[in-house]
Design an enzyme around this catalytic site. Structure first.
Site, PDB file in Angstrom:
ATOM      1  N   ASP A 473       0.914  -1.507  -0.060  1.00 27.08           N
ATOM      2  CA  ASP A 473       0.189  -0.115   0.428  1.00 27.08           C
ATOM      3  C   ASP A 473       1.183   1.008   0.093  1.00 27.08           C
ATOM      4  OD1 ASP A 473      -2.391   1.707   0.122  1.00 27.08           O
ATOM      5  OD2 ASP A 473      -2.828   0.917   1.835  1.00 27.08           O
ATOM      6  N   ASP A 534     -11.100   2.172  -2.905  1.00 18.74           N
ATOM      7  CA  ASP A 534     -11.227   1.966  -1.512  1.00 18.74           C
ATOM      8  C   ASP A 534     -12.223   1.555  -2.280  1.00 18.74           C
ATOM      9  OD1 ASP A 534      -9.178   1.630  -0.346  1.00 18.74           O
ATOM     10  OD2 ASP A 534      -8.928   3.142   0.523  1.00 18.74           O
TER      11      ASP A 534
HETATM   12  C1  DGJ Z   1      -5.801   1.829   2.025  1.00 18.93           C
HETATM   13  C2  DGJ Z   1      -5.897   0.853   1.447  1.00 18.93           C
HETATM   14  O1  DGJ Z   1      -6.762   0.610   0.043  1.00 18.93           O
HETATM   15  C3  DGJ Z   1      -7.239   0.463   1.813  1.00 18.93           C
HETATM   16  O2  DGJ Z   1      -7.521  -1.425   1.593  1.00 18.93           O
HETATM   17  C4  DGJ Z   1      -6.699  -0.264   3.171  1.00 18.93           C
HETATM   18  O3  DGJ Z   1      -5.400  -1.297   3.321  1.00 18.93           O
HETATM   19  C5  DGJ Z   1      -6.230   0.399   3.911  1.00 18.93           C
HETATM   20  N1  DGJ Z   1      -5.364   1.245   3.425  1.00 18.93           N
HETATM   21  C6  DGJ Z   1      -5.398   0.300   5.406  1.00 18.93           C
HETATM   22  O4  DGJ Z   1      -4.909   1.130   5.949  1.00 18.93           O
END
Ligand code: DGJ
Length: 764
Positions: A473, A534
């Protein structure tokens, strides 16, 4: 196929269905002739722009009355010799901005030529390198053209070599430049933000410039680097379109400018904003690779070129063209509020429903109880997970599942052990107050010590814990730095990814950046799939995944079923639609499975079994967007079998008749079309249920609630027979429920509903 023909300094590059054509003209300028359908080398003269006399108020070249560089379609535009279109190169010494590159020589190599420090496509047929020289400034410009004949793709890039004894300041060096004569063009780009990535943005190209770009340090959800230029009358299945993308993750810039004579100059590459590169004596600068494709059969066909190219020539590792596992991810289930028992219980539930990979998301390390702390540290929080990651990984493996884990290695919290020890690892502007993004800073990936720290820790995490999958990430934008620094950061990132993942090709790497903030071909050279957004609301996902599908294949798109009402929109959606949209990608689940009712669990088990049965079609079949009906969106994947889904947004009373379309079939063949069986949630019908039940029950009562948890109402089973030709024109479906009565063959028209149909050749 002879993919590169050269005759009297005329260059014809050919793929299966396209030709790219240019020549060296009488003044040694590289003049563009054509990029489009297949033509012959003899066509060069007539495809060239006719120049009987130059327009007024132009700067003539060598007093030739018919030649001004402003009216020459060029392979690479520069400034200072009569061309006033946007230049693709901009550099400066003490005296001047002018450059003029004239043809010197060329060479042809087998395959592709790697770019030092940058990822690029592989498995090419041939590469043509044209050497151009500016003798006044002692600069050499090499233009690379690499051919992927089967996928109808040509990649381009440029290398600038300083052969003088002085230094230059390089402000701009585009990866490609294409001067195209066409009338009535539109630019289609894919823009958005966090939670609403890759929405289609269509604009007419009038006089002036349409541009896209990023200045956040990364390719960014604001404007994806990929874009399409098309004729106004081009649609999904008809007409001319040109597609462009960059194999690059950093700040980018692309533009389409239409000049007063109808020439469209299209170019793209690293963003020139705040970019001042010192090109020292003897040094060279290499641009990232640009990907170009053309189709005269519409946008679906153009996307197929991109999809094949990415699956075959961008994706690496053992996961190339391999089916991706169905995963369960802890993030939307628990956030950071978990312990080992909760995790193992989630994994066991997932396993019992058919899930294959368990992913532990954020919150497992250091002081990370919320997102203000811990980034940079890799020690497992053993209060949450006694025995550490090793023991959790073992338990998951013992269950028979793959084990995956989340990391965010490029970022650091001030509240972390790493920052206490190495504050210099963070990128900060020394003389200003720190600004944070999600309470965190980026690490300085231009520093080799930082790169070593990340490589060491992520490699150890993988090796010591037998990790099968990494979610990498990155949730902080890059600010307050120069364009050159950003570029060096991205090169540092590529080095790190290469050192971690190239020696570990068995690891499935899913890249993520606040969802889809880094969905680009540079990342795809390392990570076979990317978390698209997300936003897991399926109605939002229609736009996001549709946008992505113009440029990227379904095998690269991470798509998860989450709980409703949705975290992002508070919208309530049917479980079936959450599955249907996620099936057009790499399916996963991201919710607390323990909170599901028995009937929902049964439904999910059936969904996963169905997906696994058709997984290869979903991930690698031909994908079609079908935009035939305003109120519906249809997606199709087609291989040996075809699966078409219809998505509905808002229901209207007395609905119009609607049809099912399929495009990837044989006109002559007869097919059977069967709807995927699923259950409606009976609780959503409220008291209406009493119209069809033999006994009356209270819709809000305990009994209804209990029945609703255990039983659903069968969606109408539909079965049709039709030829490929009939399906291409659309076959009518059973009526939708109208409120005028009820029987088993009526389709139920829910807001946000969907239906999935399997289409198979009818055995006579
Ligand atoms: C951002 C990501 O896009 C999410 O899927 C998740 O992993 C969060 N970060 C976790 O902090």
């Amino acid at each position: 196929m002879n993919t590169i023909e050269v005759k009297d300094n005329v260059f014809l590059l050919s793929t299966r269905n396209t030709s790219y054509f240019f020549y060296v003209n009488q003044y040694k300028h590289l003049e563009h002739l054509h990029y489009g359908c297949r033509v012959r080398i003899e066509d060069g003269e007539e495809l060239a722009l006719k120049r009987c006399l130059a327009y007024g108020a132009t700067i003539l070249y060598k007093e030739d009355p018919s030649y001004s560089l402003d009216q020459v379609a060029q392979e690479y535009g520069s400034y200072g010799r009569g061309d006033f279109k946007e230049a693709s190169i901009e550099l400066k010494d003490d005296a001047s901005y002018t450059t003029e590159f004239l043809f010197d020589s060329y060479e042809i190599k087998d395959g592709e030529v790697r770019i030092p420090g940058l990822p690029s496509a592989y498995g090419a047929d041939k590469t043509l390198i044209v050497h151009l020289k500016d003798e006044v400034r002692k600069l050499q410009l090499d233009l690379y053209y690499t051919i992927y004949p089967e996928e109808d793709v040509i990649t381009r890039r440029a290398v600038l070599i300083n052969q003088s004894s002085r230094k230059y300041l390089l402000h701009k060096l585009m990866s490609f430049c294409l001067d195209l004569y066409e009338d009535g063009l539109q630019m289609m780009d894919f823009c958005g933000a966090w939670d609403k990535e890759t929405h289609v943005n269509l604009r007419d190209i009038n006089r002036g410039t349409c541009s896209i770009g990023s200045r956040v340090g990364f390719s960014s959800a604001k404007q994806n680097p990929g874009f399409i230029v098309k004729r106004k009358d081009t649609n999904e299945n008809y007409g001319k379109a040109w597609g462009f993308n960059l194999v690059y993750t950093g700040n980018h810039y692309s533009s389409v400018s239409k000049d007063e004579y109808g020439i469209h100059r299209i170019q793209g590459g690293i963003s020139p904003e705040r970019f001042v590169y010192e090109l020292k004596k003897g040094a060279s600068f290499e641009t990232p690779e640009a990907v170009l494709t053309f189709s005269d059969k519409g946008l679906n066909d153009l996307s197929h070129h991109f999809h094949d190219f990415i699956n075959r020539h961008i994706i690496r590792s053992d996961w190339k063209e391999k089916e991706r596992p169905v995963l369960i991810n802890s993030w939307e289930a628990f956030g950071m509020d978990f312990n080992k028992n909760k995790l193992v219980k989630l994994a066991k539930q997932g396993l019992s429903l058919g899930m294959e990979l368990f992913v532990l998301d954020d919150g497992w390390f250091g002081r990370r109880s919320d997102d203000t702390k811990g980034l940079g540290d890799y020690d497992c929080n053993t209060k949450k997970i006694p025995g550490g990651i090793r023991s959790l990984s073992k338990e998951i493996h013992d269950l028979g599942m793959l084990f995956g884990i989340w990391v965010e290695p490029e970022c650091i919290n001030v509240d972390s052990r790493l920052y206490e020890k190495h504050p210099e690892y963070a990128i900060v502007e020394k003389d200003r107050e720190m600004l944070f993004g999600r309470h965190q800073l980026l690490m300085d990936l231009t520093n080799p010590e930082v790169r070593d720290y990340i490589v060491q820790n992520v490699s150890d995490l993988i090796d010591k814990n037998k990790v099968d999958y990494i979610k990498w990430d990155m949730n902080r934008m890059m600010d307050g730095v120069s364009g050159v620094y950003s570029h060096e950061y991205i090169k540092g990132l590529y080095e790190v990814l290469d050192r971690v993942f190239t020696p570990r090709p068995h690891v499935l790497f899913e890249s993520c950046s606040s969802g889809g903030n880094r969905f680009d071909l540079g990342m795809l050279c390392f990570s076979p799939q990317i978390w698209a957004s997300d936003d897991t609301d399926p109605i939002e996902r229609i736009d996001i995944q549709k946008g992505l599908s113009y440029l990227y294949p379904l095998s690269t798109v991470g798509a998860h079923v989450s709980a409703s009402p949705h975290l992002q929109t508070l919208r309530q959606t049917p479980l079936e639609t959450r599955f249907t949209i996620s099936a057009y990608g790499c399916l996963g689940y991201e919710l607390d499975l323990n909170l599901l009712s028995p009937v929902e669990k049964k439904e999910i088990k059936k969904q996963i079994a169905y997906y696994k049965k058709h997984r290869n079609t979903f991930q690698y079949g031909r994908f079609y967007r079908i935009n035939e009906e305003e109120q519906y969106e249809q997606f199709e994947v087609s291989a040996d079998e075809t699966i078409v889904s219809k998505f509905r947004r808002i229901v209207h009373a007395a609905p119009i008749y609607d049809k099912l379309y399929a495009l990837g079939l044989n006109d002559e063949t007869m097919y059977e079309i069967v709807s995927r069986p699923y259950l409606h949630n009976i609780r959503q019908f409220g008291n209406l249920i009493n119209f069809v039940l033999p006994v009356k029950i209270d819709a809000n009562g305990h009994l209804m609630n209990e029945i609703g948890k255990r039983r659903g109402m069968d969606a109408a089973g539909q079965n049709y027979r039709a030829s490929g030709a009939a399906l291409r024109s659309g076959i009518y479906l059973n009526n939708l429920f109208l409120g005028s009565g009820f029987n088993d063959s009526l389709r139920i028209p829910l807001d946000y509903g969907s239906d999935m149909y399997e289409i198979k050749e009818l055995k006579q």
